[in-house]
Design a protein around this motif. Structure first.
Motif, PDB file in Angstrom:
ATOM      1  N   LEU A 139      49.222  52.413  32.497  1.00 48.50           N
ATOM      2  CA  LEU A 139      50.398  53.020  31.886  1.00 48.50           C
ATOM      3  C   LEU A 139      51.526  53.179  32.902  1.00 48.50           C
ATOM      4  O   LEU A 139      52.693  52.882  32.596  1.00 48.50           O
ATOM      5  CB  LEU A 139      50.027  54.389  31.303  1.00 48.50           C
ATOM      6  N   THR A 140      51.192  53.617  34.099  1.00 51.03           N
ATOM      7  CA  THR A 140      52.203  53.765  35.146  1.00 51.03           C
ATOM      8  C   THR A 140      52.812  52.422  35.514  1.00 51.03           C
ATOM      9  O   THR A 140      54.032  52.316  35.724  1.00 51.03           O
ATOM     10  CB  THR A 140      51.586  54.425  36.390  1.00 51.03           C
ATOM     11  N   ALA A 141      51.986  51.376  35.575  1.00 51.48           N
ATOM     12  CA  ALA A 141      52.491  50.038  35.891  1.00 51.48           C
ATOM     13  C   ALA A 141      53.461  49.552  34.821  1.00 51.48           C
ATOM     14  O   ALA A 141      54.498  48.956  35.136  1.00 51.48           O
ATOM     15  CB  ALA A 141      51.324  49.064  36.042  1.00 51.48           C
ATOM     16  N   VAL A 142      53.147  49.818  33.560  1.00 48.41           N
ATOM     17  CA  VAL A 142      54.042  49.418  32.462  1.00 48.41           C
ATOM     18  C   VAL A 142      55.377  50.136  32.574  1.00 48.41           C
ATOM     19  O   VAL A 142      56.446  49.527  32.409  1.00 48.41           O
ATOM     20  CB  VAL A 142      53.381  49.705  31.096  1.00 48.41           C
ATOM     21  N   ILE A 143      55.340  51.431  32.879  1.00 45.35           N
ATOM     22  CA  ILE A 143      56.577  52.204  33.020  1.00 45.35           C
ATOM     23  C   ILE A 143      57.408  51.657  34.173  1.00 45.35           C
ATOM     24  O   ILE A 143      58.634  51.504  34.058  1.00 45.35           O
ATOM     25  CB  ILE A 143      56.260  53.695  33.228  1.00 45.35           C
ATOM     26  N   PHE A 144      56.770  51.330  35.286  1.00 49.68           N
ATOM     27  CA  PHE A 144      57.495  50.798  36.435  1.00 49.68           C
ATOM     28  C   PHE A 144      58.091  49.429  36.122  1.00 49.68           C
ATOM     29  O   PHE A 144      59.223  49.129  36.525  1.00 49.68           O
ATOM     30  CB  PHE A 144      56.559  50.697  37.643  1.00 49.68           C
TER      31      PHE A 144
END
Length: 311
Positions: free
Chosen positions: A294-299
């Motif tokens: 999820l964090t990778a998608v946001i970044f």
């Protein structure tokens, strides 16, 4: 004293200077050693150990045996596991956007040039200082269907208040409401972001005849996106780790009908109530993968909507 050229390597430095360099290096490691030891003992070792335990039936009381992917296979057949994922995602999907919307709106109100604004800012920040256990007890009284203040105020306007924490339909919205009450810390960060926006942008907009709404949409929000991006990442991570409020309100039961059984609650129960530490370790690593993804998608998507001053 020998003159050292910029291209001189450490090996070419005189012995006296080698000793000075080594002594300062040792002093630095010595002062940093308490933190390094704590990092290794309380973070690195448990992290590596949990990877191994996730492939065993380790139960704290017994060393356990290697069982391969059995824990992961059982998880995907566990109905309560999927229920906890659903509850956690439900909370994250609603709470994170609402916390950003209300946080930005509240920060803009508290950024107005009004006398005594420092007092108002302090009042809105105070709920973040309340321990989560005390916060849960307070809201259990406020949302009590019989004599709670919230239902009492609704009755004054002719509305029959619901059974907030005793209803499957209202239990998670109640938790979201409680969590929104404590967004004061995010509001302070938004206030710092608003203070960082140069007045020149607003002065130029005034010259062009822009109104308040146009300045908010075209100046304030775009230049506040770096702060929104930070709070989005931290809010998403925190939402997936929701534990204290639902655990306190339901005494660890997740009632009613497991509607407040969140992922970390179920992980905790498996590890420390049922002593299925291998099972809990597998859950922890699944949660780690979900949060990292999820964090990778946001970044990756941030390049499209995060704007920095001067760009």
């Amino acid at each position: 004293m020998a003159k050292i050229d910029k291209s001189t390597s450490v090996l070419d430095v005189p012995i006296s200077k080698k000793r000075v360099f080594t002594a300062s290096n040792r002093a630095g490691w010595l002062f940093a050693s308490p933190w390094i030891i704590g990092l290794v003992m309380f973070y690195a070792v448990p992290l590596v150990s949990s990877i191994y335990f996730s492939f065993t039936n380790y139960s704290i009381l017994q060393p356990g045996e290697y069982i391969g992917l059995q824990n992961y296979k059982e998880l995907f057949k566990d109905d309560l596991f999927w229920k906890s994922i659903y509850n956690t995602i439900y909370f994250a999907v609603y709470f994170v956007p609402l916390s950003i919307i209300f946080g930005v709106a509240l920060a803009m109100i508290l950024n107005m040039k009004v006398k005594g604004m420092a007092i108002y800012r302090t009042i809105f920040f105070l709920p973040t200082l309340v321990p989560h256990v005390a916060l849960a007890v307070l809201w259990m009284w406020l949302l009590n269907p019989g004599f709670g203040l919230v239902n009492g105020m609704l009755e004054l306007v002719g509305i029959q208040g619901p059974n907030w924490l005793g209803s499957v339909a209202w239990s998670k919205p109640s938790l979201i409401l409680m969590s929104l009450w404590g967004i004061g810390q995010a509001v302070i960060i938004y206030l710092a972001g608003l203070a960082d926006i140069s007045d020149e942008y607003y002065e130029a907009a005034d010259v062009d005849g822009a109104n308040w709404f146009q300045k908010t949409i075209n100046i304030t929000i775009p230049l506040l996106t770096p702060v929104i991006f930070f709070n989005l990442v931290m809010g998403a991570i925190g939402a997936f780790q929701q534990f204290t409020l639902p655990y306190t309100m339901t005494a660890g039961q997740g009632t009613p009908a497991n509607s407040l059984t969140f992922y970390v609650m179920y992980l905790y129960d498996n590890g420390f109530k049922f002593f299925k530490m291998g099972y809990a370790s597998a859950m922890a690593w699944i949660l780690f993968i979900i949060i990292m993804a999820l964090t990778a998608v946001i970044f990756m998507t941030s390049k499209r909507w995060v704007h920095y001053q001067g760009e």
